[in-house]
Design an enzyme around this catalytic site. Structure first.
Site, short mmCIF file in Angstrom:
data_model
loop_
_atom_site.label_atom_id
_atom_site.label_comp_id
_atom_site.label_asym_id
_atom_site.label_seq_id
_atom_site.Cartn_x
_atom_site.Cartn_y
_atom_site.Cartn_z
N CYS A 42 0.85 -1.19 0.00
CA CYS A 42 0.00 0.00 0.00
C CYS A 42 0.89 1.25 0.00
O CYS A 42 2.02 1.23 0.51
CB CYS A 42 -0.90 -0.01 1.24
SG CYS A 42 -2.07 1.37 1.31
N ASP A 44 0.53 3.76 1.76
CA ASP A 44 0.45 4.41 3.07
C ASP A 44 1.84 4.85 3.54
O ASP A 44 2.79 4.06 3.54
CB ASP A 44 -0.17 3.44 4.09
CG ASP A 44 -0.58 4.14 5.38
OD1 ASP A 44 0.31 4.64 6.09
OD2 ASP A 44 -1.79 4.18 5.68
N ARG A 46 3.03 5.31 6.34
CA ARG A 46 3.51 4.73 7.60
C ARG A 46 4.17 3.38 7.44
O ARG A 46 4.63 2.79 8.41
CB ARG A 46 2.33 4.58 8.57
CG ARG A 46 1.64 5.88 8.93
CD ARG A 46 0.33 5.63 9.64
NE ARG A 46 -0.65 5.00 8.76
CZ ARG A 46 -1.85 4.60 9.17
NH1 ARG A 46 -2.21 4.77 10.42
NH2 ARG A 46 -2.69 4.03 8.31
N HIS A 98 -1.85 -3.86 5.28
CA HIS A 98 -1.58 -3.45 6.66
C HIS A 98 -2.89 -3.14 7.36
O HIS A 98 -3.85 -2.65 6.76
CB HIS A 98 -0.66 -2.22 6.70
CG HIS A 98 -1.27 -0.97 6.12
ND1 HIS A 98 -1.89 -0.02 6.89
CD2 HIS A 98 -1.35 -0.54 4.83
CE1 HIS A 98 -2.33 0.95 6.11
NE2 HIS A 98 -2.02 0.67 4.86
N CYS A 101 -5.71 0.16 7.16
CA CYS A 101 -5.64 0.62 5.77
C CYS A 101 -6.87 1.48 5.44
O CYS A 101 -8.01 1.02 5.54
CB CYS A 101 -5.57 -0.57 4.82
SG CYS A 101 -5.50 -0.12 3.07
#
Length: 221
Positions: A42, A44, A46, A98, A101
């Site tokens: 993803c 993302d 983080r 994750h 999400c």
């Protein structure tokens, strides 16, 4: 918030630190890459791909998008997989979702998301396919986490459907496809233990693109 200008200062510090650790770091980095892993994750912010795997630059080829999806009409992910498999000869392909999400969370909500609608439909389709299991989970967070896992499994299966992946596996015994979830709460990777060989065998009646056992003409992904 880190300022735009500070990023370049951080870069200089990083360069100095890398050279301190290994004087030849950038000479090695500038050579051709030979990663053993393709990581599809993803986007993302983080989830730093190579860091959570404990790998250095050059050890993992990375593709990221919203929701770690593998859509057969997405030339970006298809190109990444084909390049990694046919030219870099990676031995492992990892689809990593994750918990927490945002894309999966959005797909769980029956709401018009505008431009995101066709993209999120892939995750909503996963919800539809596993509707009974998911709706039997009363705890909302647990249901959310389970959809993250099921989405990873479906996207890993989508990777296995790709001609280049099938052909390279038949010829060389790799790549092997894996499904992982990263837990933001503790930093640990969870192996969903995707049974690559079983999934490949199960889907071959329809998705066998090796040209060896199928009567269908080859479809190149």
């Amino acid at each position: 918030m880190t300022s735009y200008e500070q990023i370049f200062e951080n870069n200089k510090k990083w360069v100095a630190e890398m050279k301190r650790r290994d004087a030849d770091f950038f000479e090695k980095l500038s050579k051709d890459q030979t990663p053993d892993y393709l990581y599809i994750g993803c986007g993302d912010s983080r989830v730093p791909a190579n860091e959570i795997m404990g790998l250095e630059a050059g050890e993992v080829f990375v593709h990221r998008n919203v929701g770690n999806l593998v859509n057969n009409t997405d030339l970006n992910v298809m190109s990444s997989i084909n390049f990694a498999v046919r030219h870099l000869h990676v031995q492992h392909i990892i689809v990593c979702g994750h918990y927490g999400c945002g894309a999966v969370k959005a797909a769980m909500i029956p709401k018009d998301m505008g431009l995101l609608n066709p993209w999120l439909r892939t995750i909503r389709d996963v919800y539809r396919m596993h509707h009974d299991e998911l709706n039997s989970i009363k705890d909302e967070q647990a249901r959310y986490n389970r959809l993250v896992e099921l989405n990873v499994r479906e996207q890993a299966t989508n990777v296995i459907k790709i001609a280049a992946v099938q052909k390279e596996y038949v010829s060389h015994g790799y790549p092997i496809v894996h499904g992982w979830v990263f837990d933001l709460h503790n930093g640990l990777l969870i192996d969903l233990n995707i049974n690559f060989k079983k999934i490949l065998k199960d889907i071959q009646e329809i998705y066998d693109l090796t040209g060896m056992d199928s009567e269908h003409s080859e479809e190149e992904s």
